[in-house]
Design a protein around this motif. Sequence first.
Motif, short mmCIF file in Angstrom:
data_model
loop_
_atom_site.label_atom_id
_atom_site.label_comp_id
_atom_site.label_asym_id
_atom_site.label_seq_id
_atom_site.Cartn_x
_atom_site.Cartn_y
_atom_site.Cartn_z
N VAL A 75 31.70 47.38 48.86
CA VAL A 75 32.05 48.70 48.33
C VAL A 75 32.32 48.66 46.84
CG1 VAL A 75 33.86 50.46 48.36
CG2 VAL A 75 32.90 49.64 50.51
N VAL A 76 32.94 47.59 46.38
CA VAL A 76 33.37 47.53 44.99
C VAL A 76 32.28 47.05 44.04
CG1 VAL A 76 34.24 45.14 44.88
CG2 VAL A 76 35.42 46.95 43.61
N GLN A 77 31.11 46.70 44.54
CA GLN A 77 30.08 46.13 43.67
C GLN A 77 29.68 47.01 42.50
OE1 GLN A 77 29.09 42.76 43.69
NE2 GLN A 77 30.95 43.03 44.87
N PRO A 78 29.49 48.32 42.67
CA PRO A 78 29.18 49.14 41.48
C PRO A 78 30.27 49.07 40.41
CG PRO A 78 28.60 50.32 43.48
CD PRO A 78 29.35 49.09 43.91
N ALA A 79 31.53 49.11 40.84
CA ALA A 79 32.63 49.01 39.87
C ALA A 79 32.64 47.64 39.21
CB ALA A 79 33.97 49.28 40.57
N THR A 80 32.41 46.60 40.01
CA THR A 80 32.35 45.24 39.47
C THR A 80 31.24 45.12 38.43
OG1 THR A 80 33.15 44.37 41.57
CG2 THR A 80 32.14 42.81 40.07
N THR A 81 30.11 45.76 38.71
CA THR A 81 28.98 45.72 37.78
C THR A 81 29.34 46.36 36.45
OG1 THR A 81 27.40 45.78 39.61
CG2 THR A 81 26.59 46.44 37.44
N VAL A 82 30.06 47.48 36.50
CA VAL A 82 30.48 48.15 35.26
C VAL A 82 31.37 47.23 34.43
CG1 VAL A 82 31.82 50.06 34.32
CG2 VAL A 82 30.28 50.47 36.24
N GLN A 89 38.70 41.21 33.94
CA GLN A 89 38.06 40.30 34.91
C GLN A 89 38.96 39.12 35.23
OE1 GLN A 89 33.85 39.11 34.37
NE2 GLN A 89 33.82 40.54 32.67
N LEU A 90 39.48 38.51 34.18
CA LEU A 90 40.30 37.31 34.36
C LEU A 90 41.58 37.65 35.14
CD1 LEU A 90 40.14 34.33 33.64
CD2 LEU A 90 41.42 34.84 31.54
N PHE A 91 42.20 38.79 34.80
CA PHE A 91 43.43 39.19 35.47
C PHE A 91 43.18 39.49 36.95
CE2 PHE A 91 46.33 42.57 36.88
CZ PHE A 91 47.55 41.90 36.74
N ILE A 92 42.11 40.23 37.23
CA ILE A 92 41.80 40.58 38.62
C ILE A 92 41.48 39.33 39.43
CG2 ILE A 92 40.12 41.78 40.09
CD1 ILE A 92 39.90 43.90 37.85
N GLY A 104 41.60 46.95 41.70
CA GLY A 104 41.60 46.59 40.28
C GLY A 104 40.30 46.95 39.59
N TYR A 105 39.17 46.58 40.19
CA TYR A 105 37.88 46.87 39.57
C TYR A 105 37.59 48.36 39.49
CZ TYR A 105 36.13 42.10 38.99
OH TYR A 105 35.94 40.80 38.56
N VAL A 106 37.98 49.11 40.52
CA VAL A 106 37.73 50.56 40.49
C VAL A 106 38.55 51.22 39.38
CG1 VAL A 106 38.06 52.72 41.76
CG2 VAL A 106 37.06 50.75 42.91
N ILE A 107 39.80 50.81 39.23
CA ILE A 107 40.64 51.39 38.17
C ILE A 107 40.04 51.12 36.79
CG2 ILE A 107 42.88 51.17 37.00
CD1 ILE A 107 44.14 50.71 39.74
#
Length: 512
Positions: free
Chosen positions: A363-370, A380-383, A421-424
């Motif tokens: 589910v989070v892959q689009p947000a991760t891509t952004v 990225q490092l914090f998440i 985290g990634y979505v935010i």
Amino acid sequence: MSTASRLISGSAASWVRIGVNVVSQVILVPLYLTHWSIETYGLWIAIQALVGILFTLDTGHQEFLGYEFMRIGREDRSKLSKYLWSGISIGMGISLLQIALIIVFILTNVVPLVLGKADSLDSKSIHDVSIVLLLQGVGWLICTSITGLLFRALAPFGYYPRMAWWNCGYAFTNALIPAVLVVFGTDLLMTGIISNIISIVLYIPLYIDLFRLLRREEIEFSTPSWQIGIKNFGRSLAVFGKIILESLRQQGVRLVLAPLTGVVGLVAFTTMRTGANVALQGLNSITNPLMPDLMRFLHQRDQARSESAFGTVWIIIVAIMAPAVVVLQAFVEPFYIAWTRGKVPFDPWLFATLSLSVLVYAVVQPATTVVIGNNLLKPQLFISLVGATTVVVCIYILVPHIGILGGGVSLLTAEIFTTVGYVIVAKRWLQQNGLVWPMRSFLIVVTSVIVSGAIMAVMILLPNLRWIVLAVSMLLFIWNAWHYWKLLPLLATQQARKVLSHLPGVNKLFPA
């Protein structure tokens, strides 16, 4: 080649590579053990594992520059060229440093220690392993350090599928060549020497193709800038750290579980996670080919096409992955017992939890891509740090109370935190750049994951009603997929239909 065609071709190459990896694991392991002792094969595997760890620094550098190339895009070829050749200079320096580190290992006699074989290697074995390890370092410099950056520089120009097929071919040859040599009676040393020589020779046509494509796209040689190269290397260290943390979250869980659950528990966890690992590779085969086009749409501030790219990933989850994990939950137990010869007990709750963690990851892959595609390094490092810490802490808290199921719950919890985290971060970046996170579509996809989890729980709690629950769940999934499909913009449905048309029968659910 259209976006859909590139996605389909790149995904096909990735799936073929997954097939090569699976077949090589199933077929080649007994082949090696037929011609080599288990100790020799263990050394071969240990060498490959150590190489993967030693070269993570260069991998992080390549990953960082790959996203920089996509961020620069096609519009500024001179800047891309400067970043490319500066990166190649630094990459070669990193590889030479890695080779120097291997030489230090050899001269100080710590090779057995870093391989975890300090008490079991004689002098001849140490010599053979040292030579093979050094050759692997040289092979990385020639075959991967440079071509990896050239691959990534060409990705924004639509060549990802072509590069993926090259990688697929080399994955096949890298699996086949050592196996053939072993059958013909070579020992570990000769297998390592000949394999590396053949690999280097086989990379010559790849170099020819890559430089031909660079000329076609007018990406000319640029004098390397040490200032740019060192600056980018410094920033890539965050990606290196993220890779280490992600590895801890995804794979290092086994190291934490081993002392808490024992060998039997670890084997049960690992075998039940096999399907989830294949699903993760399959999902990456969809998202990776999509990355260059999505980054182009984001930098063009094209809301419709960006949402179309998001929808291409999410429709796979809603229409295929969510129903598939429920069907698998209903049928998997007898196949699992037969596969493990009845020696490993099946835990339906653990299997369901691992399946659910894959859906959350998807589910989070689009947000991760952004976030990743724009090299937002600190988030990225914090998440990643939060995810890795969550896994370790939750395992130590839960496993003593609920056994190996605690490992699955820990992974799921970490995936949920990572998703939030990634979505935010992605939502914030989109807003700052005049784009909008497709919240309505996202909530429907999340609903499909929640429904999957609830249905699997009901099937476990009420096994006698399993088939009735399965039938009702399919109706729910069809309704949810239809609702999601009608919500998508026209461009997104056209894009998704091209992808789904290559999946027999699925496209009939989503007519024009």
